[in-house]
Design a protein around this motif. Sequence first.
Motif, PDB file in Angstrom:
ATOM      1  N   ASN A  24       7.153   1.480   4.882  1.00 31.40           N
ATOM      2  CA  ASN A  24       5.827   1.085   5.366  1.00 31.40           C
ATOM      3  C   ASN A  24       5.909  -0.231   6.133  1.00 31.40           C
TER       4      ASN A  24
ATOM      5  N   TRP B  36      11.513   2.738  -9.646  1.00 33.85           N
ATOM      6  CA  TRP B  36      11.269   1.539  -8.831  1.00 33.85           C
ATOM      7  C   TRP B  36      12.046   1.601  -7.526  1.00 33.85           C
TER       8      TRP B  36
ATOM      9  N   ASP C  26       9.998   3.593  -5.180  1.00 33.34           N
ATOM     10  CA  ASP C  26       8.805   2.807  -4.873  1.00 33.34           C
ATOM     11  C   ASP C  26       9.121   1.719  -3.850  1.00 33.34           C
TER      12      ASP C  26
ATOM     13  N   PRO D  45       3.006   4.330  -1.661  1.00 33.89           N
ATOM     14  CA  PRO D  45       2.853   5.073  -2.916  1.00 33.89           C
ATOM     15  C   PRO D  45       3.896   4.589  -3.927  1.00 33.89           C
ATOM     16  N   SER D  46       3.554   4.698  -5.208  1.00 39.07           N
ATOM     17  CA  SER D  46       4.515   4.345  -6.256  1.00 39.07           C
ATOM     18  C   SER D  46       4.308   5.259  -7.455  1.00 39.07           C
ATOM     19  N   ALA D  47       5.383   5.508  -8.173  1.00 39.89           N
ATOM     20  CA  ALA D  47       5.337   6.399  -9.335  1.00 39.89           C
ATOM     21  C   ALA D  47       4.339   5.857 -10.353  1.00 39.89           C
ATOM     22  N   GLY D  48       3.404   6.685 -10.743  1.00 41.06           N
ATOM     23  CA  GLY D  48       2.401   6.282 -11.725  1.00 41.06           C
ATOM     24  C   GLY D  48       1.537   5.130 -11.244  1.00 41.06           C
ATOM     25  N   ASP D  49       1.540   4.865  -9.951  1.00 42.99           N
ATOM     26  CA  ASP D  49       0.805   3.753  -9.342  1.00 42.99           C
ATOM     27  C   ASP D  49       1.151   2.417 -10.011  1.00 42.99           C
ATOM     28  N   GLU D  50       2.415   2.272 -10.425  1.00 43.28           N
ATOM     29  CA  GLU D  50       2.837   1.062 -11.134  1.00 43.28           C
ATOM     30  C   GLU D  50       3.127  -0.121 -10.215  1.00 43.28           C
ATOM     31  N   GLN D  51       3.387   0.134  -8.934  1.00 42.61           N
ATOM     32  CA  GLN D  51       3.599  -0.929  -7.948  1.00 42.61           C
ATOM     33  C   GLN D  51       4.555  -2.006  -8.474  1.00 42.61           C
TER      34      GLN D  51
ATOM     35  N   ASN E 142       0.804  -1.210   0.000  1.00 45.68           N
ATOM     36  CA  ASN E 142       0.000   0.000   0.000  1.00 45.68           C
ATOM     37  C   ASN E 142       0.842   1.267   0.000  1.00 45.68           C
TER      38      ASN E 142
END
Length: 169
Positions: free
Chosen positions: A101, A91, A94, A37-43, A35
């Motif tokens: 977390n 990445w 991310d 955050p990641s750049a561009g929500d790419e996870q 959960n």
Amino acid sequence: METMDAILTRRSIRKYLPKPISRDMIETVLKAGMNAPSAGDEQPWHFIIIDRRDLLEKIVEIHPYAKMLKDAPAALLVCGDLNIPKLKDFWVQDCSAASENMLLAAYDQGLGAVWIGVYPAEKPVTEIQQLLNIPKNVMPFSIISIGYPEEEKHGRFRYKVSRVHDNAW
């Protein structure tokens, strides 16, 4: 536990009691990582649960700063999949956010944890990839060593006004 209290009092714990960690607790830590955050929500992350004693001891031999794994009941390897991100090189941030977390989630559950950096050290990256059969496009980033703490550490106040600049240096 309140968020700011957790952030200000969490410490790296390197000594653990010989007590197993439940799968539910491990999954809670993993949920926190996923959960982030990641750049561009790419996870771009993958996680490997390591709780086999032989693997933990082998990582101690591979990584010069992983000695705490000798006594840890488990570790979580955070990896970045280089084939996922369209936003190349983010990445790393991310996986950093996921790692932080996870440290906070472990602390919230009464566990001790420490972040062991893997990437960009070439030798540990390559040898951990080989040990755990990780594909070449998946980069071992960090190891989160977790367990019930055998040591107690208190929070430290680290805020330094001299490191804060308004609008320019």
